[in-house]
Write a protein that holds these residues in place. Structure first.
Motif, short mmCIF file in Angstrom:
data_model
loop_
_atom_site.label_atom_id
_atom_site.label_comp_id
_atom_site.label_asym_id
_atom_site.label_seq_id
_atom_site.Cartn_x
_atom_site.Cartn_y
_atom_site.Cartn_z
N LEU A 69 -34.93 -55.46 -29.92
CA LEU A 69 -34.30 -54.12 -29.63
C LEU A 69 -34.53 -53.17 -30.35
O LEU A 69 -35.43 -53.68 -31.35
N SER A 70 -33.69 -52.25 -29.90
CA SER A 70 -34.51 -50.94 -30.64
C SER A 70 -33.83 -50.46 -32.10
O SER A 70 -32.52 -51.43 -32.34
N ALA A 71 -34.78 -50.20 -32.26
CA ALA A 71 -34.37 -48.96 -33.98
C ALA A 71 -33.12 -48.51 -33.66
O ALA A 71 -31.56 -48.98 -34.19
N HIS A 72 -32.61 -47.86 -32.28
CA HIS A 72 -31.33 -47.10 -32.00
C HIS A 72 -29.66 -48.55 -32.38
O HIS A 72 -28.52 -48.23 -32.84
N THR A 73 -30.57 -49.18 -31.56
CA THR A 73 -29.18 -50.49 -31.37
C THR A 73 -28.59 -51.03 -32.46
O THR A 73 -27.90 -51.50 -32.36
N LEU A 74 -30.04 -50.77 -33.42
CA LEU A 74 -29.63 -51.56 -34.97
C LEU A 74 -29.00 -50.69 -34.86
O LEU A 74 -27.87 -51.23 -36.03
N GLN A 95 -25.45 -62.60 -32.99
CA GLN A 95 -24.43 -61.65 -32.55
C GLN A 95 -25.21 -61.23 -30.81
O GLN A 95 -24.05 -61.24 -30.25
N VAL A 96 -26.41 -60.74 -31.27
CA VAL A 96 -26.34 -60.59 -29.50
C VAL A 96 -26.26 -60.85 -28.18
O VAL A 96 -26.13 -61.05 -26.99
N ARG A 97 -26.89 -62.41 -28.42
CA ARG A 97 -27.19 -63.48 -27.63
C ARG A 97 -25.45 -63.37 -27.09
O ARG A 97 -25.17 -63.88 -26.12
#
Length: 70
Positions: A15-20, A54-56
């Motif tokens: 995941l990107s840092a932005h998404t995190l 959680q992402v899955r």
């Protein structure tokens, strides 16, 4: 307990840092530690595993919603 900076955990999870940061803003995942002086976010291995679960789950939910519309 090893802590990973947001860029490191981004590489681990894909995941990107932005998404995190977005997920954190919406209380979907929280870092295990935030340095008050630098505001750097640190994540533990258990947090990264939780995040991946959680992402899955979210991706599966979206796919199910898309398939229902067809």
């Amino acid at each position: 307990m090893k802590r990973y900076m947001i860029g490191e955990i981004a590489k681990i999870t894909g995941l990107s840092a932005h998404t995190l940061r977005y997920y954190e803003k919406h209380n979907l995942i929280m870092p295990s530690y935030v340095d008050e002086e630098t505001n750097y976010r640190y994540y533990s291995v258990s947090k990264s595993e939780e995040l991946l679960r959680q992402v899955r789950t979210m991706r599966l939910s979206v796919l199910l919603m898309i398939n229902k519309k067809k």
